[in-house]
Write an enzyme that holds these catalytic residues in place. Structure first.
Site, PDB file in Angstrom:
ATOM      1  N   CYS A   1      37.409  39.721  44.539  1.00  0.00           N
ATOM      2  CA  CYS A   1      38.641  40.515  44.496  1.00  0.00           C
ATOM      3  C   CYS A   1      39.708  39.888  45.380  1.00  0.00           C
ATOM      4  O   CYS A   1      39.720  40.093  46.598  1.00  0.00           O
ATOM      5  CB  CYS A   1      38.344  41.946  44.947  1.00  0.00           C
TER       6      CYS A   1
ATOM      7  N   CYS B   1      41.912  42.320  47.290  1.00  0.00           N
ATOM      8  CA  CYS B   1      41.221  42.966  48.406  1.00  0.00           C
ATOM      9  C   CYS B   1      41.149  42.049  49.623  1.00  0.00           C
ATOM     10  O   CYS B   1      41.395  42.473  50.756  1.00  0.00           O
ATOM     11  CB  CYS B   1      39.790  43.353  48.016  1.00  0.00           C
ATOM     12  N   ASP B   2      40.780  40.794  49.383  1.00  0.00           N
ATOM     13  CA  ASP B   2      40.410  39.909  50.487  1.00  0.00           C
ATOM     14  C   ASP B   2      41.419  38.837  50.851  1.00  0.00           C
ATOM     15  O   ASP B   2      41.260  38.166  51.878  1.00  0.00           O
ATOM     16  CB  ASP B   2      39.073  39.237  50.156  1.00  0.00           C
TER      17      ASP B   2
END
Length: 315
Positions: free
Chosen positions: A132, A135-136
């Site tokens: 992701c 997300c990261d």
């Protein structure tokens, strides 16, 4: 070990919608997921989501995330791999080695990101291996990163990662040349074609990968600080078999209120046996599951269920 009123497994439209409704009712809500948006992020253009003008799946997910966080739901970036019933509810185990408990559980994980199936991949999840980018990406700045994938999802990942001044490379098994390869050239991104990630190496964090040329069999080592996997999604429900009833297609059987065969456990979205797989339907099912979970919690607390007025509750 953290305990929640409602624990949601899955960060797609069903899981995010469930989180909005659950947390808005004042219940402590957690979401266990290894990515945000799920398959919705693969859709470059959405024109049939009510109330939203034509937009990309990525942007629609962003709006959902803003709502989720505004009501206080907590995001846990990990992968659920086991679940069991305990005295006060349910316990979920994650690949990261942690456990979380809740009084009610909502299964909304749809399809999971496809893995590389490379040596040491599981070991480095959360330590350089990500599924992701949205997300990261903030955890990677001025790094050398490898995106493994093709098409719009891979391009989106490249775009996000480059915002943080990272050097980004892309690899994929295919050798074909199309608009994707051309766009990468325009972005001045190195594209390594016809290779597969065989092994991931490092001490505590990803330091390098072994790439195998699928035509010649030759292997080469690529120094990178992280790997972002964009290979699509697959259905994985083996870890809940025997816990809730599943049909022959591996989908969770639910009733019209999102209830599974186990009391206190609800399900929503593409992981269920509901035949229509659409983002708006998944979101609606997420809301239904959350409302059913809310009524379940009120019932076990000795409070009356609510049927007609779903305004924000604090008591």
């Amino acid at each position: 070990m953290t305990t929640y009123d409602v624990l949601i497994v899955g960060g797609g439209p069903a899981g995010l919608s469930a989180a909005i409704y659950s947390s808005r009712q004042g219940f402590k809500t957690g979401i266990i997921t290894i990515d945000i948006g799920g398959q919705l992020t693969l859709t470059p253009m959405i024109e049939n989501y009510p109330g939203v003008s034509a937009t990309s799946g990525f942007k629609l997910v962003g709006v959902m995330m803003e709502q989720v966080t505004s009501f206080g739901a907590e995001l846990i970036y990990d992968e659920a791999i086991g679940v069991e019933e305990v005295d006060d509810g349910f316990r979920v185990k994650t690949r990261g080695g942690k456990t979380y408990e809740s009084k009610a559980l909502i299964l909304a994980f749809g399809k999971k990101p496809r893995k590389l199936k490379a040596l040491n991949e599981e070991r480095f999840v959360g330590r350089g291996v990500s599924y992701c980018a949205v997300c990261d990406a903030p955890f990677y700045k001025n790094k050398r990163l490898l995106v493994v994938g093709w098409g719009e999802p891979a391009l989106e990942a490249v775009s996000i990662l480059k915002r943080y001044d990272n050097e980004v490379l892309v690899a994929h098994e295919s050798r074909r040349s199309d608009d994707f390869a051309e766009k990468l050239r325009e972005l001045k991104v190195e594209f390594i074609q016809g290779v597969r990630v065989e092994e991931i190496r490092g001490r505590d964090f990803v330091e390098e990968v072994v790439l195998k040329d699928l035509k010649t069999g030759e292997e080469k080592i690529l120094k990178v600080n992280g790997i972002f996997v964009e290979l699509g999604y697959v259905t994985e429900t083996d870890w809940i078999k025997g816990f809730v009833e599943i049909d022959e297609k591996g989908e969770i059987i639910v009733d019209e209120l999102g209830r599974t065969s186990r009391e206190g456990v609800f399900a929503a979205g593409d992981v269920t046996d509901f035949p229509y797989k659409q983002a708006v339907i998944a979101a609606a099912q997420g809301a239904i599951a959350a409302l059913s979970a809310s009524n379940y919690l009120r019932r076990i607390m000795g409070k009356s269920e609510i049927r007609s007025d779903w305004r924000k509750l604090t008591g």
